[in-house]
Design an enzyme around this catalytic site. Structure first.
Site, PDB file in Angstrom:
ATOM      1  CE  LYS A 259      -7.175  -2.053   2.174  1.00 44.48           C
ATOM      2  NZ  LYS A 259      -7.753  -0.986   1.329  1.00 44.48           N
ATOM      3  CG  ASP A 264     -10.371  -3.932  -2.524  1.00 40.29           C
ATOM      4  OD1 ASP A 264     -11.529  -4.407  -2.530  1.00 40.29           O
ATOM      5  OD2 ASP A 264     -10.114  -2.727  -2.325  1.00 40.29           O
ATOM      6  CE  LYS A 271     -10.777  -2.097  -5.595  1.00 44.33           C
ATOM      7  NZ  LYS A 271     -10.873  -0.649  -5.415  1.00 44.33           N
ATOM      8  CG  ASP A 341     -13.849  -0.805  -3.738  1.00 47.07           C
ATOM      9  OD1 ASP A 341     -12.995  -1.558  -3.229  1.00 47.07           O
ATOM     10  OD2 ASP A 341     -13.671  -0.179  -4.803  1.00 47.07           O
ATOM     11  CD  GLU A 343     -11.252  -2.976   0.907  1.00 46.84           C
ATOM     12  OE1 GLU A 343     -12.028  -2.254   0.242  1.00 46.84           O
ATOM     13  OE2 GLU A 343     -10.016  -2.938   0.771  1.00 46.84           O
ATOM     14  NE  ARG A 345     -12.933   3.982   4.016  1.00 44.21           N
ATOM     15  CZ  ARG A 345     -13.141   5.016   3.228  1.00 44.21           C
ATOM     16  NH1 ARG A 345     -13.975   5.966   3.605  1.00 44.21           N
ATOM     17  NH2 ARG A 345     -12.516   5.111   2.061  1.00 44.21           N
TER      18      ARG A 345
HETATM   19  N1  BES Z   1      -7.747  -0.655  -2.006  1.00 41.80           N
HETATM   20  C1  BES Z   1      -8.516   0.452  -2.428  1.00 41.80           C
HETATM   21  C2  BES Z   1      -7.702   1.727  -2.586  1.00 41.80           C
HETATM   22  C3  BES Z   1      -6.624   1.734  -3.628  1.00 41.80           C
HETATM   23  C4  BES Z   1      -6.844   2.309  -4.860  1.00 41.80           C
HETATM   24  C5  BES Z   1      -5.375   1.217  -3.345  1.00 41.80           C
HETATM   25  C6  BES Z   1      -5.843   2.333  -5.799  1.00 41.80           C
HETATM   26  C7  BES Z   1      -4.383   1.238  -4.294  1.00 41.80           C
HETATM   27  C8  BES Z   1      -4.606   1.806  -5.510  1.00 41.80           C
HETATM   28  C9  BES Z   1      -9.623   0.749  -1.417  1.00 41.80           C
HETATM   29  O1  BES Z   1     -10.103  -0.335  -0.711  1.00 41.80           O
HETATM   30  C10 BES Z   1     -10.770   1.285  -2.201  1.00 41.80           C
HETATM   31  O2  BES Z   1     -11.281   0.579  -3.006  1.00 41.80           O
HETATM   32  N2  BES Z   1     -11.105   2.530  -1.953  1.00 41.80           N
HETATM   33  C11 BES Z   1     -12.158   3.157  -2.641  1.00 41.80           C
HETATM   34  C12 BES Z   1     -12.964   3.918  -1.627  1.00 41.80           C
HETATM   35  C13 BES Z   1     -14.236   4.455  -2.144  1.00 41.80           C
HETATM   36  C14 BES Z   1     -15.217   3.350  -2.419  1.00 41.80           C
HETATM   37  C15 BES Z   1     -14.769   5.390  -1.096  1.00 41.80           C
HETATM   38  C16 BES Z   1     -11.566   4.089  -3.688  1.00 41.80           C
HETATM   39  O3  BES Z   1     -10.533   4.678  -3.409  1.00 41.80           O
HETATM   40  O4  BES Z   1     -12.108   4.156  -4.773  1.00 41.80           O
HETATM   41 ZN    ZN Z   2      -8.755  -1.936  -0.464  1.00 38.21          ZN
HETATM   42 ZN    ZN Z   3     -11.683  -1.368  -1.723  1.00 42.50          ZN
END
Ligand code: BES
Ligand code: ZN
Ligand code: ZN
Length: 493
Positions: A259, A264, A271, A341, A343, A345
């Site tokens: 990835k 992000d 976020k 968010d 994204e 996947r």
């Molecule tokens: N890049 C984030 C996940 C992440 C969180 C990486 C903390 C490193 C440290 C990912 O894209 C994300 O934002 N995931 C969300 C998914 C949710 C919206 C289902 C998450 O984990 O909050």
């Molecule tokens: Zn991410």
């Molecule tokens: Zn994300």
């Protein structure tokens, strides 16, 4: 980078600023220093009397010209029965930090590899000491300008021993330097590392004989990586899709997929300030894949490795993809966007399907900073691994234990897969019960884009970044994954 060398010299005659010797909590000095101590007038034995040798404790001794090393570091190693390759690696990292930060010296000679560890050869121990030293010396000082000359940069580690260790030490250095490359990429501010720059970094592997193919936006459109394009829509910076092929021979071909979200923001589902703060690291999977292909080429591994990554920012620009959108993917399957968010996947759906179809690997492993849920579940101690191929997962777990870059398996039951089915599209990029089992439903989503290739997914969201300094790392990008994957590739061949 630190210059690490094997030098065949006695403790008292090695030209260095500081000699490193370990002491167990039994007060047993880990190597035979009797004749050395005799030259110092018994000062080591004297100091050890009031030194518990607990792990991480230390004493610095000045040798006052009686022997060649000008100083000596006695480093506590803890209980002898707890000593392991992992402790050895960390002790090597710690010794470099102590010599640099406490003694203000920039060179050392080490004896730590002399300590017996069950079933491990001295050469293997020397490799681990080399790894630990280079990892421990890492600093990210690129953007520090004020009084820069005052920043101590560690320069040299001598590993006392025979030249037979040379190849092992070189391997340890190569692995650690590739991990440090990942760290540099993770730590680089997102405004200076867009998909284009990440792809340029991959291009550098051509020097090592790696075939590197980079698709720019036009080619991505032509090929039809439509899910990657959907995530890219909110960004003013173009995406890239990168394929790095190393041919080491042998029958197996392993694909590593990463990835590469260079930043992000969350997109329209933006976020919080806190959640966004470290999101320059969201390209860690891509960086690990890149650096692993580099290490495989440097070490001339006898296995075929293809690294693939999809890179884009996830931004809330004017044309950003929206919650409720349905996105078409390379595979033909459609995705309902429940949250912009989630994204990672979405872009990985294209990367996995493309890799399976065009690279046709025997084994496929993806790495992604995919979910906060994985951080909640496992913290930063180990990464989460999931998939249906027992052999791959067992080997990843074993490689994790061997390298200290550990993984822990999460369940992959049918019910998790049901969670990512959509009513209006084929899949939904969020579990229906959105707050439950988030790391696993994300993995289950990815699984829908792998038809038949033996595959595992590693969620490195927790292990890629550290809020604290450790023996082997500093606050920031950790470089987690390169040593794990190289061990995995070596075991497969
Ligand atoms: N890049 C984030 C996940 C992440 C969180 C990486 C903390 C490193 C440290 C990912 O894209 C994300 O934002 N995931 C969300 C998914 C949710 C919206 C289902 C998450 O984990 O909050
Ligand atoms: Zn991410
Ligand atoms: Zn994300």
């Amino acid at each position: 980078m630190v210059d690490v060398r094997v030098v065949d010299a006695a403790f008292d005659s090695c030209e260095t600023d500081c000699l490193v010797v370990g002491v167990f909590s039994s007060k047993e000095i880990a190597v035979d220093v009797k004749s050395f101590d005799a030259k110092l007038g018994g000062v080591i034995a004297q100091v050890v009397k009031s030194f518990e040798g607990e792990y991480g404790q230390f004493r610095l001794i000045q040798t006052l010209g009686k022997v060649a090393p000008k100083h000596m570091l006695l480093l506590g190693l803890g209980k002898k029965e707890d000593f392991s390759l992992d402790v050895l690696r960390k002790a090597a990292g710690l010794s470099v930090k102590l010599v640099r930060d406490q003694a203000q010296l920039l060179e050392l000679a080490t004896t730590l590899h002399e300590i017996d560890v069950a079933k491990v050869s001295r050469a293997d121990r020397a490799q681990v000491v080399a790894e630990g030293s280079v990892l421990g010396a890492y600093q990210y000082i690129k953007y520090r300008t004020v009084e820069r000359q005052k920043i101590k940069v560690f320069s040299k580690v001598l590993i006392l021993g025979k030249s037979e260790f040379n190849a092992h030490v070189a391997k340890g250095v190569s692995l650690a330097e590739c991990s440090c490359l990942v760290r540099d990429l993770q730590n680089e501010p997102a405004s200076n590392l867009h998909p284009k720059e990440l792809a340029n970094e991959a291009k550098k592997l051509e020097k090592l004989g790696v075939k590197v193919t980079v698709f720019d936006k036009k080619q991505i459109e032509k090929v039809g990586l439509t899910a990657l394009l959907a995530v890219n829509r909110g960004s003013v910076n173009e995406p890239r899709f990168v394929i790095m092929e190393y041919r080491g021979g042998g029958k197996k071909k392993v694909a590593l997929v990463g990835k590469g979200i260079t930043f992000d923001s969350g997109g329209l589902d933006i976020k919080t300030a806190e959640g966004m703060l470290t999101m320059k690291e969201d390209m860690s999977g891509a960086a690990v894949v890149l650096a692993t292909v580099k290490a495989a080429a440097e070490l001339k591994l006898k296995v075929n490795v293809v690294g693939v990554f999809a890179a884009t920012e996830n931004m809330p620009g004017l044309d950003a993809y929206k919650p409720g959108d349905v996105v078409k993917t390379y595979s033909g399957k459609t995705i309902e966007i429940a949250n912009t968010d989630a994204e990672g996947r979405v872009i990985l759906s294209d990367a996995l399907a493309y890799t399976e179809k065009h690279i046709k690997p025997d084994v496929m492993v993806d790495l992604a900073t995919l979910t906060g849920a994985c951080v909640v579940a496992l913290g930063s101690v180990c990464a989460g691994v999931m998939g249906k191929d027992r052999k791959i997962i067992d080997q990843l777990i074993a490689s994790g234990l061997a390298t200290g870059e550990r993984v822990w398996e999460l369940p992959f039951f049918k019910e998790y897969h049901d969670q990512v089915k959509s009513e209006i599209a084929d899949l939904r990029n969020l579990g229906i019960v959105s707050k439950e089992g988030g790391a696993i439903t994300a993995g289950a989503f990815l699984g829908a884009f792998v038809e038949k290739t033996p595959w595992a997914h590693i969620d490195i969201a927790g292990t890629s970044w550290s809020e604290q300094d450790g023996e082997l790392s500093r606050k920031g990008g950790t470089g987690y994954g390169v040593r794990l994957l190289i061990n995995f590739l070596e075991a497969l061949k």
